[in-house]
Scaffold this motif. Structure first.
Motif, PDB file in Angstrom:
ATOM      1  N   GLN A 125       0.813  -1.233   0.000  1.00  0.00           N
ATOM      2  CA  GLN A 125       0.000   0.000   0.000  1.00  0.00           C
ATOM      3  C   GLN A 125       0.843   1.279   0.000  1.00  0.00           C
ATOM      4  O   GLN A 125       0.567   2.181  -0.793  1.00  0.00           O
ATOM      5  CB  GLN A 125      -0.962   0.012   1.203  1.00  0.00           C
ATOM      6  CG  GLN A 125      -2.219  -0.803   1.018  1.00  0.00           C
ATOM      7  CD  GLN A 125      -3.153  -0.258  -0.053  1.00  0.00           C
ATOM      8  OE1 GLN A 125      -2.894   0.764  -0.651  1.00  0.00           O
ATOM      9  NE2 GLN A 125      -4.241  -0.968  -0.282  1.00  0.00           N
ATOM     10  N   PRO A 126       1.890   1.390   0.852  1.00  0.00           N
ATOM     11  CA  PRO A 126       2.703   2.623   0.812  1.00  0.00           C
ATOM     12  C   PRO A 126       3.316   2.861  -0.561  1.00  0.00           C
ATOM     13  O   PRO A 126       3.311   3.989  -1.063  1.00  0.00           O
ATOM     14  CB  PRO A 126       3.787   2.370   1.863  1.00  0.00           C
ATOM     15  CG  PRO A 126       3.217   1.355   2.765  1.00  0.00           C
ATOM     16  CD  PRO A 126       2.346   0.492   1.916  1.00  0.00           C
ATOM     17  N   GLY A 127       3.809   1.755  -1.167  1.00  0.00           N
ATOM     18  CA  GLY A 127       4.405   1.868  -2.496  1.00  0.00           C
ATOM     19  C   GLY A 127       3.383   2.338  -3.515  1.00  0.00           C
ATOM     20  O   GLY A 127       3.656   3.184  -4.366  1.00  0.00           O
ATOM     21  N   ARG A 128       2.182   1.788  -3.397  1.00  0.00           N
ATOM     22  CA  ARG A 128       1.112   2.165  -4.320  1.00  0.00           C
ATOM     23  C   ARG A 128       0.758   3.639  -4.127  1.00  0.00           C
ATOM     24  O   ARG A 128       0.562   4.381  -5.099  1.00  0.00           O
ATOM     25  CB  ARG A 128      -0.111   1.290  -4.044  1.00  0.00           C
ATOM     26  CG  ARG A 128      -1.298   1.601  -4.907  1.00  0.00           C
ATOM     27  CD  ARG A 128      -2.420   0.603  -4.660  1.00  0.00           C
ATOM     28  NE  ARG A 128      -3.682   1.110  -5.157  1.00  0.00           N
ATOM     29  CZ  ARG A 128      -4.524   1.826  -4.457  1.00  0.00           C
ATOM     30  NH1 ARG A 128      -4.242   2.133  -3.200  1.00  0.00           N
ATOM     31  NH2 ARG A 128      -5.651   2.257  -4.974  1.00  0.00           N
ATOM     32  N   LYS A 186       1.370  -1.821 -10.492  1.00  0.00           N
ATOM     33  CA  LYS A 186       1.187  -2.031  -9.055  1.00  0.00           C
ATOM     34  C   LYS A 186      -0.260  -2.445  -8.753  1.00  0.00           C
ATOM     35  O   LYS A 186      -0.503  -3.384  -7.991  1.00  0.00           O
ATOM     36  CB  LYS A 186       1.547  -0.737  -8.324  1.00  0.00           C
ATOM     37  CG  LYS A 186       1.641  -0.830  -6.830  1.00  0.00           C
ATOM     38  CD  LYS A 186       2.716  -1.739  -6.359  1.00  0.00           C
ATOM     39  CE  LYS A 186       4.004  -1.059  -5.991  1.00  0.00           C
ATOM     40  NZ  LYS A 186       5.030  -2.004  -5.575  1.00  0.00           N
ATOM     41  N   GLU A 187      -1.180  -1.744  -9.392  1.00  0.00           N
ATOM     42  CA  GLU A 187      -2.613  -2.068  -9.201  1.00  0.00           C
ATOM     43  C   GLU A 187      -2.910  -3.491  -9.671  1.00  0.00           C
ATOM     44  O   GLU A 187      -3.574  -4.257  -8.981  1.00  0.00           O
ATOM     45  CB  GLU A 187      -3.460  -1.086 -10.030  1.00  0.00           C
ATOM     46  CG  GLU A 187      -3.576   0.285  -9.426  1.00  0.00           C
ATOM     47  CD  GLU A 187      -4.848   0.427  -8.632  1.00  0.00           C
ATOM     48  OE1 GLU A 187      -5.902   0.605  -9.256  1.00  0.00           O
ATOM     49  OE2 GLU A 187      -4.783   0.334  -7.386  1.00  0.00           O
ATOM     50  N   TRP A 188      -2.390  -3.818 -10.861  1.00  0.00           N
ATOM     51  CA  TRP A 188      -2.624  -5.144 -11.448  1.00  0.00           C
ATOM     52  C   TRP A 188      -2.060  -6.238 -10.542  1.00  0.00           C
ATOM     53  O   TRP A 188      -2.690  -7.265 -10.315  1.00  0.00           O
ATOM     54  CB  TRP A 188      -1.970  -5.185 -12.830  1.00  0.00           C
ATOM     55  CG  TRP A 188      -1.957  -6.539 -13.457  1.00  0.00           C
ATOM     56  CD1 TRP A 188      -2.969  -7.134 -14.144  1.00  0.00           C
ATOM     57  CD2 TRP A 188      -0.877  -7.488 -13.438  1.00  0.00           C
ATOM     58  NE1 TRP A 188      -2.607  -8.378 -14.550  1.00  0.00           N
ATOM     59  CE2 TRP A 188      -1.321  -8.628 -14.135  1.00  0.00           C
ATOM     60  CE3 TRP A 188       0.403  -7.479 -12.907  1.00  0.00           C
ATOM     61  CZ2 TRP A 188      -0.519  -9.749 -14.313  1.00  0.00           C
ATOM     62  CZ3 TRP A 188       1.201  -8.589 -13.079  1.00  0.00           C
ATOM     63  CH2 TRP A 188       0.736  -9.714 -13.775  1.00  0.00           C
ATOM     64  N   GLN A 189      -0.848  -5.951 -10.028  1.00  0.00           N
ATOM     65  CA  GLN A 189      -0.175  -6.928  -9.165  1.00  0.00           C
ATOM     66  C   GLN A 189      -1.014  -7.209  -7.914  1.00  0.00           C
ATOM     67  O   GLN A 189      -1.198  -8.364  -7.513  1.00  0.00           O
ATOM     68  CB  GLN A 189       1.181  -6.348  -8.764  1.00  0.00           C
ATOM     69  CG  GLN A 189       2.169  -7.361  -8.270  1.00  0.00           C
ATOM     70  CD  GLN A 189       3.492  -6.704  -7.908  1.00  0.00           C
ATOM     71  OE1 GLN A 189       3.519  -5.527  -7.511  1.00  0.00           O
ATOM     72  NE2 GLN A 189       4.567  -7.428  -8.046  1.00  0.00           N
TER      73      GLN A 189
END
Lengths: 297, 99
Positions: A125-128, A186-189
């Motif tokens: 989440q932080p990375g996203r 990132k979302e897809w992952q």
């Protein structure tokens, strides 16, 4: 119940091979079998309790049981007996039958996988969020660069300032594309992680059903063969015959037996006599094919 | 250990209440017992059947030992019947789920 087999954990299921291990009570000496991991050969009976020879077939002497619990004692001596046997109540009594049902725990596995996916998504989440902020900044940068470039709309394209702003807008757009790709990935992952949990659950479910159906077909094949051998009076040889029969052949016989049974059931459920007759004919044909398949040479 | 466990049903996609599970498990055991008995009876010769009927007052150990000694492949028969019944259940998962 007075007789209890060692109870404990169930047979081990090998995830890699997709087959059952230690299904057969290893403590009981069994002859080689072609039934593979599903096999569970007969208990080696004491010599004096073996079935009588064909010459005595009409009225074989009833065997007198030897000292009981020989098998249980042997089983109990095995180091991992608890892993190999389960205590199932059948016919109102306890039999040390092989552990038939694997605790597949698909639901439990799904729950564990789900928690793992959620935890990993939480860590991401932080990375996203960072990628999202960076994307928003890049969007604003593009908007600003576009606005500044448009301010020189009337100026010739050869103007060095206009070229410079065009270059800035171009770079900002490229940066935006890169940020957008990073964010989408990132979302897809993260979505894939959650989706995979459900996909894996479905895959395991389908595999379980397939395994159980295969085992049923093999069991039906053995049963059909036993019945046929009994019909022609060769039941004594049935055991050996079953072990000589390949798994594939047993599955084919089982499949035929299954279809024949289903056709007969359907025939009984049909409303009209004509339909019943057709379905019954179909069942009879299948029955004949089944008999041919199980014909003793 | 019951043969028809809740875990097995859940893995087949069948989620039942406690009472429904109890009913299904009872039906499963009854059907299994009937089928196993049928198979065993078919395996016996008349003299063996008579000998078995004389064991009606015997204890569990004696009956089991007698069956093991006199019925060819009894454990295979039981195991096959369990396989067949569970296979049928797996085949009719949708029916059970919507029932």
């Amino acid at each position: 119940m007075s007789e209890k087999a060692p109870s404990g954990p169930k047979a081990k299921y090998n995830q890699e091979t997709g087959e059952w291990e230690n299904l057969r009570p290893a403590a009981i000496d069994t002859p080689p079998t072609n039934r593979g991991d599903l096999a569970n050969g007969p208990i080696s009976l004491p010599v004096d309790t073996l079935p009588p020879s064909p010459s005595d077939e009409l009225d074989p002497p009833v065997a007198i049981p030897e000292t009981p619990a020989t098998a249980e004692e042997t089983i109990a001596k095995r180091p991992n007996a608890e892993l190999l046997y389960s205590d199932a109540e059948l016919l109102g009594r306890h039999y040390p039958v092989r552990a038939m049902v694997r605790e597949m725990g698909n639901v439990r596995t799904t729950a564990i996988e789900g928690m793992r996916a959620t935890w990993k998504n939480m860590l991401d989440q932080p990375g996203r969020f960072r990628t999202y902020l960076s994307l928003q900044l890049a969007k604003k940068r593009v908007a600003r660069a576009t606005r500044r470039y448009n301010e020189l709309g009337d100026v010739s394209d050869d103007n060095i300032i206009k070229q410079h702003r065009w270059q800035k807008r171009h770079d900002a757009t490229h940066a935006l594309d890169a940020k957008q790709m990073a964010y989408d990935y990132k979302e897809w992952q993260m979505k894939k992680r959650s989706k995979d949990v459900l996909t894996n659950q479905q895959t395991r479910h389908d595999e379980n059903i397939k395994t159980l159906k295969t085992r049923r077909d093999l069991a039906l094949g053995r049963k059909a063969l036993r019945t046929e051998l009994r019909t022609v009076g060769l039941r004594r040889e049935a055991s050996a015959e079953l072990k000589r029969t390949s798994k594939q052949q047993l599955a084919e016989v089982g499949n035929l037996a299954s279809i024949a049974k289903f056709s007969q059931k359907r025939a009984n459920l049909l409303p009209t006599d004509a339909a019943k007759h057709t379905a019954a004919q179909h069942a009879t044909q299948l029955d004949k094919a089944l008999k041919d398949a199980t014909k003793v040479k | 250990m019951p043969i028809l466990t809740k875990t097995l049903l859940n893995d087949l996609g069948i989620v039942l209440s406690e009472s429904d599970y109890a009913l299904l498990a009872e039906h499963f055991e009854t059907t299994l017992n009937e089928r196993v008995i049928n198979e065993i009876v078919l395996e016996l010769t008349p003299s063996q059947a008579e000998a078995l009927s004389q064991l009606k007052d015997a204890d569990d150990t004696q009956v089991i030992t007698w069956l093991r000694a006199n019925v060819t492949d009894i454990e295979e028969i039981v195991a096959d019947e369990v396989d067949i019944l569970i296979g049928e259940l797996a085949d009719n998962t949708e029916l059970v789920r919507t029932a």
